[in-house]
Design an enzyme around this catalytic site. Structure first.
Site, PDB file in Angstrom:
ATOM      1  N   ASP A  50      68.997  18.210  27.491  1.00 29.17           N
ATOM      2  CA  ASP A  50      68.069  19.328  28.684  1.00 29.17           C
ATOM      3  C   ASP A  50      68.916  19.753  28.863  1.00 29.17           C
ATOM      4  O   ASP A  50      70.280  20.406  29.348  1.00 29.17           O
ATOM      5  CB  ASP A  50      67.113  18.094  29.470  1.00 29.17           C
ATOM      6  CG  ASP A  50      66.491  17.057  28.931  1.00 29.17           C
ATOM      7  OD1 ASP A  50      66.043  16.630  27.868  1.00 29.17           O
ATOM      8  OD2 ASP A  50      65.776  16.069  29.955  1.00 29.17           O
ATOM      9  N   TYR A  78      74.532   8.497  33.390  1.00 25.81           N
ATOM     10  CA  TYR A  78      74.757   8.950  34.030  1.00 25.81           C
ATOM     11  C   TYR A  78      74.178   9.283  35.526  1.00 25.81           C
ATOM     12  O   TYR A  78      74.359   8.102  36.459  1.00 25.81           O
ATOM     13  CB  TYR A  78      72.701   9.319  33.451  1.00 25.81           C
ATOM     14  CG  TYR A  78      72.747   9.684  32.544  1.00 25.81           C
ATOM     15  CD1 TYR A  78      72.883  11.087  31.721  1.00 25.81           C
ATOM     16  CD2 TYR A  78      72.382   8.762  31.713  1.00 25.81           C
ATOM     17  CE1 TYR A  78      72.243  11.123  30.940  1.00 25.81           C
ATOM     18  CE2 TYR A  78      71.673   8.740  30.550  1.00 25.81           C
ATOM     19  CZ  TYR A  78      71.814  10.022  29.675  1.00 25.81           C
ATOM     20  OH  TYR A  78      71.644  10.358  28.607  1.00 25.81           O
ATOM     21  N   ASP A  92      60.895  16.591  36.080  1.00 21.39           N
ATOM     22  CA  ASP A  92      62.564  17.502  36.855  1.00 21.39           C
ATOM     23  C   ASP A  92      61.685  17.896  37.697  1.00 21.39           C
ATOM     24  O   ASP A  92      60.546  18.749  37.300  1.00 21.39           O
ATOM     25  CB  ASP A  92      63.303  17.534  36.023  1.00 21.39           C
ATOM     26  CG  ASP A  92      62.884  18.075  34.730  1.00 21.39           C
ATOM     27  OD1 ASP A  92      61.575  19.384  35.043  1.00 21.39           O
ATOM     28  OD2 ASP A  92      63.347  18.229  33.628  1.00 21.39           O
ATOM     29  N   ARG A 188      65.057  10.485  33.808  1.00 16.93           N
ATOM     30  CA  ARG A 188      63.657  11.190  34.332  1.00 16.93           C
ATOM     31  C   ARG A 188      63.067  10.864  34.903  1.00 16.93           C
ATOM     32  O   ARG A 188      61.598  10.643  35.783  1.00 16.93           O
ATOM     33  CB  ARG A 188      63.271  12.976  33.549  1.00 16.93           C
ATOM     34  CG  ARG A 188      62.982  13.149  33.111  1.00 16.93           C
ATOM     35  CD  ARG A 188      62.849  14.153  32.197  1.00 16.93           C
ATOM     36  NE  ARG A 188      63.254  14.198  30.530  1.00 16.93           N
ATOM     37  CZ  ARG A 188      62.342  15.719  30.169  1.00 16.93           C
ATOM     38  NH1 ARG A 188      62.721  16.475  30.450  1.00 16.93           N
ATOM     39  NH2 ARG A 188      62.190  15.560  28.609  1.00 16.93           N
TER      40      ARG A 188
END
Length: 305
Positions: A50, A78, A92, A188
């Site tokens: 993203d 992550y 987000d 997310r």
């Protein structure tokens, strides 16, 4: 009489380029910039990030673009920051806030229980602004057109979901987390579901991908570094050795593979690299029954000098 120049083989400059993507740019922006820096159109990516996200983005260059679809990038890692106390349209910080709630009463034990419930094999509804296709269109494009998009849940595995730090504000809580998961997991969506389980809403404020399969930030360079010194992170041989198990073959076997023929199997599972005695990757191979057949000939006989 001058000698004719050798035709390009596709192996010059071929390999994997691991970029440490910065925030605010798309993955396609990164591909475009790398095409300019390396002066080639033959660059593709092995999955996007993203615009808000930073971190590991794996690109294939020249002949290594054919390798991208064969890479085993089934696990990802992550670091992220989850804000409890608000939900957004995109799950987000780039989305519009749709609800807020005072998170000050949420306890640490409550957070731990909710995190544990989102660890392991879980059913997850992807974010409505994901790149998943619905009737031929990306979900995020449909959302931008004003359509309500609800995606089907999918089973994913979150092997690690650790809270590294908690920061309490007057009515929000920020959680720094570390996530290891299978491909197809949306971090997310984890933030969204964590906030929903705690009754206060949640969304991501930061996301950094630190690993894709075997490729980590140690392999990665920023776009500025790529522009200053344009070359791949791993040439096609190093990429094959890093990404796949490998076997060494004889010169006769290498010749057979370079012509697309098969070898006798040796009991190796999955796709692996067949290397000649000098360590050059001749082909990627997969064993089926009584044959070890090529799935990609890296050095075809027609391209070798």
């Amino acid at each position: 009489m001058p000698a004719h120049p050798k035709p390009p083989t596709g192996l010059d400059g071929a390999g994997l380029l691991v970029v440490d993507k910065s925030g605010g740019v798309t993955s396609h922006d990164v591909v475009s910039a790398c095409r300019k820096a390396l002066k080639t159109r033959r660059i593709g990516h092995a999955g996007t990030l993203d615009p808000m996200a930073t971190g590991v983005l794996v690109l294939g260059v020249e002949r290594a673009t054919k390798m991208l679809g064969l890479l085993s990038l089934t696990t990802k890692e992550y670091t992220a920051t989850v804000r409890l106390g608000a939900a957004t349209t995109t799950d987000d910080a780039e989305g519009d806030t749709v609800s807020t709630a005072d998170a000050s009463a949420v306890t640490d034990s409550g957070i731990d229980e909710a995190v544990a419930a989102l660890t392991g094999k879980i059913s997850q509804v992807p974010s409505s602004v994901s790149a998943i296709k619905v009737d031929g269109k990306r979900a995020h494009a449909l959302v931008r057109e004003g359509e309500d998009v609800v995606l089907e849940p999918r089973t994913v595995t979150v092997s690690r979901f650790d809270v590294l730090q908690r920061r309490r504000g007057s009515d929000v809580i920020d959680l720094d987390v570390h996530v290891e998961c299978t491909s197809g997991t949306y971090v997310r969506a984890l933030a969204r579901d964590l906030g929903a389980a705690l009754g206060v809403g949640g969304h991501l404020t930061a996301l950094r991908r630190t690993r894709v399969g075997p490729f980590t930030l140690e392999h990665a360079r920023t776009l500025d570094e790529v522009r200053d010194d344009p070359h791949v992170s791993l040439d096609i041989d190093a990429a094959a050795r890093t990404a796949f198990p490998h076997r060494t073959v004889t010169s006769d076997e290498a010749e057979s593979l370079s012509q697309g023929r098969w070898l006798d199997p040796i009991g190796m599972s999955g796709i692996y690299a067949a290397l000649d005695e000098d360590g050059h990757t001749i082909a990627l191979v997969q064993e089926r029954g009584k044959r070890a057949s090529t799935v990609m000939v890296v050095r075809p006989a027609t391209l070798r000098p």
